[in-house]
Design a protein around this motif. Sequence first.
Motif, PDB file in Angstrom:
ATOM      1  N   LEU A  35       0.861  -1.183   0.000  1.00  0.00           N
ATOM      2  CA  LEU A  35       0.000   0.000   0.000  1.00  0.00           C
ATOM      3  C   LEU A  35       0.897   1.232   0.000  1.00  0.00           C
ATOM      4  CD1 LEU A  35      -2.733  -1.022   2.598  1.00  0.00           C
ATOM      5  CD2 LEU A  35      -2.947  -0.913   0.108  1.00  0.00           C
ATOM      6  N   LYS A  36       0.372   2.356  -0.437  1.00  0.00           N
ATOM      7  CA  LYS A  36       1.180   3.575  -0.502  1.00  0.00           C
ATOM      8  C   LYS A  36       1.500   4.159   0.865  1.00  0.00           C
ATOM      9  CE  LYS A  36      -0.007   5.197  -5.084  1.00  0.00           C
ATOM     10  NZ  LYS A  36      -0.658   6.243  -5.892  1.00  0.00           N
ATOM     11  N   LYS A  37       0.728   3.762   1.883  1.00  0.00           N
ATOM     12  CA  LYS A  37       0.952   4.286   3.226  1.00  0.00           C
ATOM     13  C   LYS A  37       1.235   3.144   4.181  1.00  0.00           C
ATOM     14  CE  LYS A  37      -1.925   8.358   2.723  1.00  0.00           C
ATOM     15  NZ  LYS A  37      -3.037   9.133   3.257  1.00  0.00           N
ATOM     16  N   GLY A  38       2.055   3.429   5.183  1.00  0.00           N
ATOM     17  CA  GLY A  38       2.352   2.428   6.195  1.00  0.00           C
ATOM     18  C   GLY A  38       3.829   2.433   6.556  1.00  0.00           C
ATOM     19  N   ARG A  39       4.158   1.637   7.534  1.00  0.00           N
ATOM     20  CA  ARG A  39       5.520   1.604   8.078  1.00  0.00           C
ATOM     21  C   ARG A  39       6.568   1.227   7.026  1.00  0.00           C
ATOM     22  NH1 ARG A  39       7.913  -0.538  13.617  1.00  0.00           N
ATOM     23  NH2 ARG A  39      10.039  -0.818  12.928  1.00  0.00           N
ATOM     24  N   LYS A  40       6.252   0.248   6.200  1.00  0.00           N
ATOM     25  CA  LYS A  40       7.197  -0.218   5.186  1.00  0.00           C
ATOM     26  C   LYS A  40       7.588   0.918   4.238  1.00  0.00           C
ATOM     27  CE  LYS A  40       5.251  -3.375   3.209  1.00  0.00           C
ATOM     28  NZ  LYS A  40       4.403  -4.339   2.734  1.00  0.00           N
ATOM     29  N   ILE A  41       6.620   1.602   3.695  1.00  0.00           N
ATOM     30  CA  ILE A  41       6.880   2.696   2.748  1.00  0.00           C
ATOM     31  C   ILE A  41       7.580   3.847   3.454  1.00  0.00           C
ATOM     32  CG2 ILE A  41       5.765   4.421   1.275  1.00  0.00           C
ATOM     33  CD1 ILE A  41       5.914   1.596   0.051  1.00  0.00           C
ATOM     34  N   SER A  59      -4.507  -3.514 -16.985  1.00  0.00           N
ATOM     35  CA  SER A  59      -5.858  -3.442 -16.426  1.00  0.00           C
ATOM     36  C   SER A  59      -5.861  -3.150 -14.926  1.00  0.00           C
ATOM     37  CB  SER A  59      -6.588  -4.764 -16.693  1.00  0.00           C
ATOM     38  OG  SER A  59      -5.991  -5.802 -15.937  1.00  0.00           O
ATOM     39  N   LEU A  60      -4.685  -3.044 -14.321  1.00  0.00           N
ATOM     40  CA  LEU A  60      -4.611  -2.840 -12.876  1.00  0.00           C
ATOM     41  C   LEU A  60      -4.973  -1.418 -12.478  1.00  0.00           C
ATOM     42  CD1 LEU A  60      -1.274  -4.670 -12.098  1.00  0.00           C
ATOM     43  CD2 LEU A  60      -3.559  -5.448 -11.515  1.00  0.00           C
ATOM     44  N   SER A  61      -5.673  -1.305 -11.371  1.00  0.00           N
ATOM     45  CA  SER A  61      -5.921  -0.009 -10.764  1.00  0.00           C
ATOM     46  C   SER A  61      -4.790   0.243  -9.771  1.00  0.00           C
ATOM     47  CB  SER A  61      -7.265  -0.019 -10.038  1.00  0.00           C
ATOM     48  OG  SER A  61      -7.396   1.148  -9.270  1.00  0.00           O
ATOM     49  N   THR A  62      -4.087   1.342  -9.920  1.00  0.00           N
ATOM     50  CA  THR A  62      -2.906   1.602  -9.085  1.00  0.00           C
ATOM     51  C   THR A  62      -3.139   2.694  -8.060  1.00  0.00           C
ATOM     52  OG1 THR A  62      -2.031   3.151 -10.717  1.00  0.00           O
ATOM     53  CG2 THR A  62      -1.346   0.843 -10.922  1.00  0.00           C
ATOM     54  N   GLY A  63      -4.386   3.039  -7.795  1.00  0.00           N
ATOM     55  CA  GLY A  63      -4.690   4.138  -6.885  1.00  0.00           C
ATOM     56  C   GLY A  63      -4.018   4.056  -5.529  1.00  0.00           C
ATOM     57  N   ARG A  64      -4.105   2.916  -4.861  1.00  0.00           N
ATOM     58  CA  ARG A  64      -3.518   2.761  -3.519  1.00  0.00           C
ATOM     59  C   ARG A  64      -2.238   1.928  -3.538  1.00  0.00           C
ATOM     60  NH1 ARG A  64      -8.247   0.759   0.322  1.00  0.00           N
ATOM     61  NH2 ARG A  64      -6.512  -0.597   0.725  1.00  0.00           N
ATOM     62  N   LEU A  65      -1.815   1.527  -4.732  1.00  0.00           N
ATOM     63  CA  LEU A  65      -0.710   0.599  -4.886  1.00  0.00           C
ATOM     64  C   LEU A  65       0.636   1.306  -4.990  1.00  0.00           C
ATOM     65  CD1 LEU A  65       0.100  -2.403  -5.451  1.00  0.00           C
ATOM     66  CD2 LEU A  65      -0.124  -1.842  -7.880  1.00  0.00           C
ATOM     67  N   ALA A  66       1.587   0.846  -4.202  1.00  0.00           N
ATOM     68  CA  ALA A  66       2.972   1.271  -4.347  1.00  0.00           C
ATOM     69  C   ALA A  66       3.750   0.072  -4.881  1.00  0.00           C
ATOM     70  CB  ALA A  66       3.561   1.717  -2.997  1.00  0.00           C
TER      71      ALA A  66
END
Length: 113
Positions: free
Chosen positions: A26-32, A102-109
Motif C-alpha cells: 500500500l502507498k501508506k504504512g511503516r514499510k513505505i 488493467s490494474l488499478s494503481t490508486g492505492r498501490l505502491a
Amino acid sequence: MCRDKEPNVVPMAFGYKNGVIYLHSLKKGRKIETLRINPNVCFETETDYELVPSDSPCSYNMKYRSVIGFGTATILKDEDEIKEGPGVIAGRYHDGGCDPKSLSTGRLAVIRI
C-alpha cells in the motif's frame, strides 16, 4: 529494512525480471515510510527446501538453496513501471495471464530493487 537503527524484516511476495526485484505494498504504512527514510535493503529467499530426517530429532537437517542480496529500494513513480511490477509478481505465482494494463494503481505502491 532499517529505521532508526532498528532492523525490520517483512515477508513479501516478489517477482524477478531482467535483474530487477519487484515488490508491492500500500502507498501508506511503516514499510513505505521506512523505505523513504532509508532505501538500503537486504533480501533473502529460498527454494528447494527439504527436511533431512535422522534417527534423532536433534540431528535433523535441512537442504535448501538460497539467495541473499543487498540493494536500493525505489518506490516507482512512472505509471507504466508501476503496472509492470504486479504483472511480474503475478507471473511468478500464477501461469495464467495478468494484464498489468488493467490494474488499478490508486492505492498501490510498487517497489523496485
